[in-house]
Scaffold this motif. Structure first.
Motif, PDB file in Angstrom:
ATOM      1  N   GLN A   1     -79.306 -25.318  -6.209  1.00 50.82           N
ATOM      2  CA  GLN A   1     -78.042 -24.888  -6.799  1.00 50.82           C
ATOM      3  C   GLN A   1     -77.147 -26.062  -7.180  1.00 50.82           C
ATOM      4  O   GLN A   1     -76.000 -25.870  -7.582  1.00 50.82           O
ATOM      5  N   HIS A   2     -77.665 -27.274  -7.058  1.00 58.49           N
ATOM      6  CA  HIS A   2     -76.871 -28.440  -7.432  1.00 58.49           C
ATOM      7  C   HIS A   2     -76.552 -28.395  -8.929  1.00 58.49           C
ATOM      8  O   HIS A   2     -77.388 -28.032  -9.745  1.00 58.49           O
ATOM      9  N   ILE A   3     -75.329 -28.763  -9.264  1.00 59.48           N
ATOM     10  CA  ILE A   3     -74.853 -28.577 -10.636  1.00 59.48           C
ATOM     11  C   ILE A   3     -75.374 -29.613 -11.633  1.00 59.48           C
ATOM     12  O   ILE A   3     -75.189 -29.484 -12.818  1.00 59.48           O
ATOM     13  N   GLY A   4     -76.018 -30.642 -11.177  1.00 55.86           N
ATOM     14  CA  GLY A   4     -76.546 -31.626 -12.103  1.00 55.86           C
ATOM     15  C   GLY A   4     -76.171 -33.029 -11.712  1.00 55.86           C
ATOM     16  O   GLY A   4     -75.468 -33.246 -10.728  1.00 55.86           O
ATOM     17  N   PRO A   5     -76.669 -34.021 -12.436  1.00 55.59           N
ATOM     18  CA  PRO A   5     -76.438 -35.425 -12.063  1.00 55.59           C
ATOM     19  C   PRO A   5     -74.967 -35.808 -12.216  1.00 55.59           C
ATOM     20  O   PRO A   5     -74.257 -35.294 -13.067  1.00 55.59           O
TER      21      PRO A   5
ATOM     22  N   LEU B   1     -91.853 -29.521   5.531  1.00 52.69           N
ATOM     23  CA  LEU B   1     -90.403 -29.403   5.685  1.00 52.69           C
ATOM     24  C   LEU B   1     -89.676 -29.983   4.469  1.00 52.69           C
ATOM     25  O   LEU B   1     -88.667 -29.424   4.013  1.00 52.69           O
ATOM     26  N   LEU B   2     -90.185 -31.074   3.949  1.00 51.15           N
ATOM     27  CA  LEU B   2     -89.561 -31.702   2.789  1.00 51.15           C
ATOM     28  C   LEU B   2     -89.595 -30.763   1.591  1.00 51.15           C
ATOM     29  O   LEU B   2     -88.591 -30.602   0.885  1.00 51.15           O
ATOM     30  N   GLN B   3     -90.738 -30.127   1.360  1.00 49.34           N
ATOM     31  CA  GLN B   3     -90.837 -29.196   0.238  1.00 49.34           C
ATOM     32  C   GLN B   3     -89.937 -27.977   0.446  1.00 49.34           C
ATOM     33  O   GLN B   3     -89.309 -27.486  -0.503  1.00 49.34           O
ATOM     34  N   GLU B   4     -89.850 -27.515   1.685  1.00 46.41           N
ATOM     35  CA  GLU B   4     -88.946 -26.391   1.991  1.00 46.41           C
ATOM     36  C   GLU B   4     -87.499 -26.779   1.701  1.00 46.41           C
ATOM     37  O   GLU B   4     -86.725 -25.993   1.146  1.00 46.41           O
ATOM     38  N   ALA B   5     -87.147 -27.998   2.065  1.00 44.81           N
ATOM     39  CA  ALA B   5     -85.782 -28.465   1.819  1.00 44.81           C
ATOM     40  C   ALA B   5     -85.489 -28.537   0.324  1.00 44.81           C
ATOM     41  O   ALA B   5     -84.453 -28.042  -0.148  1.00 44.81           O
ATOM     42  N   LEU B   6     -86.383 -29.159  -0.429  1.00 40.56           N
ATOM     43  CA  LEU B   6     -86.143 -29.366  -1.852  1.00 40.56           C
ATOM     44  C   LEU B   6     -86.126 -28.063  -2.642  1.00 40.56           C
ATOM     45  O   LEU B   6     -85.560 -28.006  -3.741  1.00 40.56           O
ATOM     46  N   GLN B   7     -86.736 -26.996  -2.085  1.00 44.08           N
ATOM     47  CA  GLN B   7     -86.733 -25.698  -2.747  1.00 44.08           C
ATOM     48  C   GLN B   7     -85.625 -24.785  -2.238  1.00 44.08           C
ATOM     49  O   GLN B   7     -85.480 -23.657  -2.698  1.00 44.08           O
TER      50      GLN B   7
ATOM     51  N   LEU C   1     -80.805 -46.094   6.823  1.00 42.08           N
ATOM     52  CA  LEU C   1     -80.400 -44.877   7.515  1.00 42.08           C
ATOM     53  C   LEU C   1     -81.411 -44.515   8.598  1.00 42.08           C
ATOM     54  O   LEU C   1     -82.614 -44.745   8.478  1.00 42.08           O
ATOM     55  N   LEU C   2     -80.895 -43.925   9.673  1.00 38.71           N
ATOM     56  CA  LEU C   2     -81.737 -43.478  10.775  1.00 38.71           C
ATOM     57  C   LEU C   2     -82.334 -42.102  10.507  1.00 38.71           C
ATOM     58  O   LEU C   2     -83.294 -41.701  11.171  1.00 38.71           O
ATOM     59  N   SER C   3     -81.759 -41.367   9.562  1.00 42.17           N
ATOM     60  CA  SER C   3     -82.203 -40.007   9.253  1.00 42.17           C
ATOM     61  C   SER C   3     -82.589 -39.919   7.790  1.00 42.17           C
ATOM     62  O   SER C   3     -82.072 -40.669   6.951  1.00 42.17           O
ATOM     63  N   PRO C   4     -83.465 -38.987   7.439  1.00 44.95           N
ATOM     64  CA  PRO C   4     -83.824 -38.828   6.023  1.00 44.95           C
ATOM     65  C   PRO C   4     -82.637 -38.308   5.225  1.00 44.95           C
ATOM     66  O   PRO C   4     -81.820 -37.536   5.730  1.00 44.95           O
ATOM     67  N   ARG C   5     -82.545 -38.717   3.990  1.00 45.14           N
ATOM     68  CA  ARG C   5     -81.387 -38.373   3.176  1.00 45.14           C
ATOM     69  C   ARG C   5     -81.214 -36.869   3.020  1.00 45.14           C
ATOM     70  O   ARG C   5     -80.087 -36.377   2.838  1.00 45.14           O
ATOM     71  N   GLU C   6     -82.312 -36.091   3.081  1.00 44.02           N
ATOM     72  CA  GLU C   6     -82.221 -34.653   2.826  1.00 44.02           C
ATOM     73  C   GLU C   6     -81.282 -33.939   3.795  1.00 44.02           C
ATOM     74  O   GLU C   6     -80.656 -32.942   3.442  1.00 44.02           O
TER      75      GLU C   6
END
Length: 467
Positions: A458-462, A446-452, A88-93
């Motif tokens: 609010q993701h419902i789970g795996p 930015l990565l930590q801001e994204a993950l928080q 991928l050209l962009s980060p998955r986040e």
């Protein structure tokens, strides 16, 4: 192909009820999310997919021998242009839909890198289709061969041919989401038709081994050309990269060329000679074994018959109101996934939501005349800004502001600030550090801001599916 399809749409005046029967063409990133949004609005959805599984462009197809190497057929046998090593050209986040983040997942065969390989994104799309129950809407191995407006306001007809049997279906509306990276855009070069050595478009490039010890001329310096040239440098005898403009070469690509002795930057090609020579405009030449065209892709809708109301002119699909609705055919016909150079998945999601809400009557479109005036004003502004016609749908110049403005049409949330910033940081990093930017980055905050952010927390789970 098991089921060639014919589809026809009716004019807007015949659409009376708020819940419609809608056909979506293509089960890639745009078609999947459009189908999801349409069903959320209560519409009955049928999604036609010409391949055996979801993913569209991201459903890797290694069997390219069945395809014309220059992609000169009306209907492409190979839809995906993904090569084996593509990451991928962009980060998955930044890539996931707004309510379904693109999470790192442990397990056999999973790729936990921030810039994973193409299979990981295909698995994400497969998980999305399972989680939201979209697969039950899909008719796989089904190619749409005709879409046209019926006269007399008599509905929307879908004619299906299967083993010589013709079946007809009726739809209120058609949403086109067949992707934008399957039909090769080829240059016009003197001698191209008579040059007898290997010529192919990057659409059918998969691995470098067929170019072992060969002299290769690559046409174009796109992102795929940069990836492929670095890969070819490990096996080819020489790789000559022909570019129309060497002034706009990215710093990172210039560094790559300067450090690899097999890579050579060349000007535009003047002509191809029958003895194998490739002549350049500066008078130099090389005797090449193969030419690989990394010259991009064109929009193509070989199934679509609008009697000239929607055309593709120098890669401008139009007229389309905000890249989505043809003024004289809306809302019976719409397009999701036309814009390029954007944070794609959230944008396609907002497009799908808009189409679904317009069809249900929750949102209203301007009059056809007003939509046409808006389109013409957009064209005038792009021309005034010096943007060529073939870049009409490239949104990067004003992507962040435009995406938010577009979202306002449906009450869709604006792009998060971390997502915008992370996209720009990745672009800047790739411009300077082409070889390493996918594995070395400097956006930890930015990565930590994204993950928080709610997008992840609010993701419902795996989600577990069989692969």
């Amino acid at each position: 192909m098991d089921q060639p399809r014919n589809l026809t749409t009716e004019p807007e005046s015949t659409i009376l009820s708020s819940k419609k029967t809608v056909c979506v063409i293509g089960a890639g990133p745009s078609g999947l999310v459009a189908a999801r949004e349409l069903r959320k609005e209560g519409h009955r959805v049928v999604l036609f997919e010409q391949k055996h599984d979801v993913g569209g462009q991201w459903l890797f197809d290694p069997d390219v021998e069945k395809e014309d190497p220059l992609g000169r057929t009306k209907f492409m046998e190979v839809h995906s242009s993904i090569y084996n090593s593509l990451r991928l050209l962009s980060p998955r986040e930044i890539m996931g839909y707004t309510d379904f983040p693109f999470l790192m997942k442990e397990g056999l065969g999973r790729d936990t890198r921030r810039f994973p390989g193409h299979r990981e994104l295909w698995l994400y799309l497969k998980e999305f289709s399972v989680h939201f129950g979209i697969r039950e809407l899909i008719r796989f191995n089904t190619r749409v061969e005709y879409v046209g407006m019926l006269e007399g306001n008599n509905g929307v007809c879908d004619r299906v041919e299967r083993n010589g049997e013709v079946v007809e279906e009726v739809f209120d509306a058609v949403v086109v989401g067949n992707g934008q990276y399957s039909y090769p855009q080829l240059p016009s070069i003197k001698g191209m038709k008579t040059w007898k050595r290997k010529q192919m478009h990057s659409h059918v490039y998969r691995v470098p081994q067929p170019f072992q010890n060969q002299v290769v001329v690559m046409v174009g310096n796109s992102l795929s050309a940069q990836d492929i040239s670095m890969e070819l440098a490990g096996v080819a005898k020489e790789v000559h990269i022909s570019s129309r403009s060497q002034k706009n070469l990215m710093e990172g690509f210039s560094k790559v060329i300067s450090k690899h002795e097999k890579l050579h930057l060349r000007p535009q090609i003047e002509s191809l000679e029958e003895d194998g020579r490739v002549l350049f405009v500066d008078g130099s030449f090389v005797v090449a074994d193969a030419i690989l065209y990394c010259t991009g892709y064109k929009y193509s809708f070989p199934f679509l018959d609008t009697k000239g109301l929607v055309t593709v002119d120098d890669n401008r699909v139009g007229p389309l109101y905000h890249h989505t609705f043809p003024p004289l055919l809306a809302p019976s016909l719409s397009f999701v996934g036309i814009p390029r150079k954007i944070i794609a998945f959230p944008f396609f999601e907002s497009q799908g939501k808009w189409v679904a809400q317009v069809l249900s009557g929750k949102r209203k479109l301007p009059s056809p005349d007003d939509m046409m005036r808006s389109v013409q004003e957009f064209y005038r502004q792009r021309e005034a800004d010096g943007i060529p016609r073939h870049e009409t749908h490239d949104i990067i110049q004003f992507e962040m502001q435009y995406a938010d403005k577009y979202a306002d049409k449906t009450g869709f949330p604006h792009l998060e600030e971390w997502r915008k910033k992370m996209c720009l940081v990745a672009l800047d990093n790739s411009d300077v550090h082409l070889e390493t930017y996918r594995d070395s980055w400097d956006d930890e905050e930015l990565l930590q801001e994204a993950l928080q952010s709610p997008h992840f927390t609010q993701h419902i789970g795996p989600i577990m599916i069989s692969t």
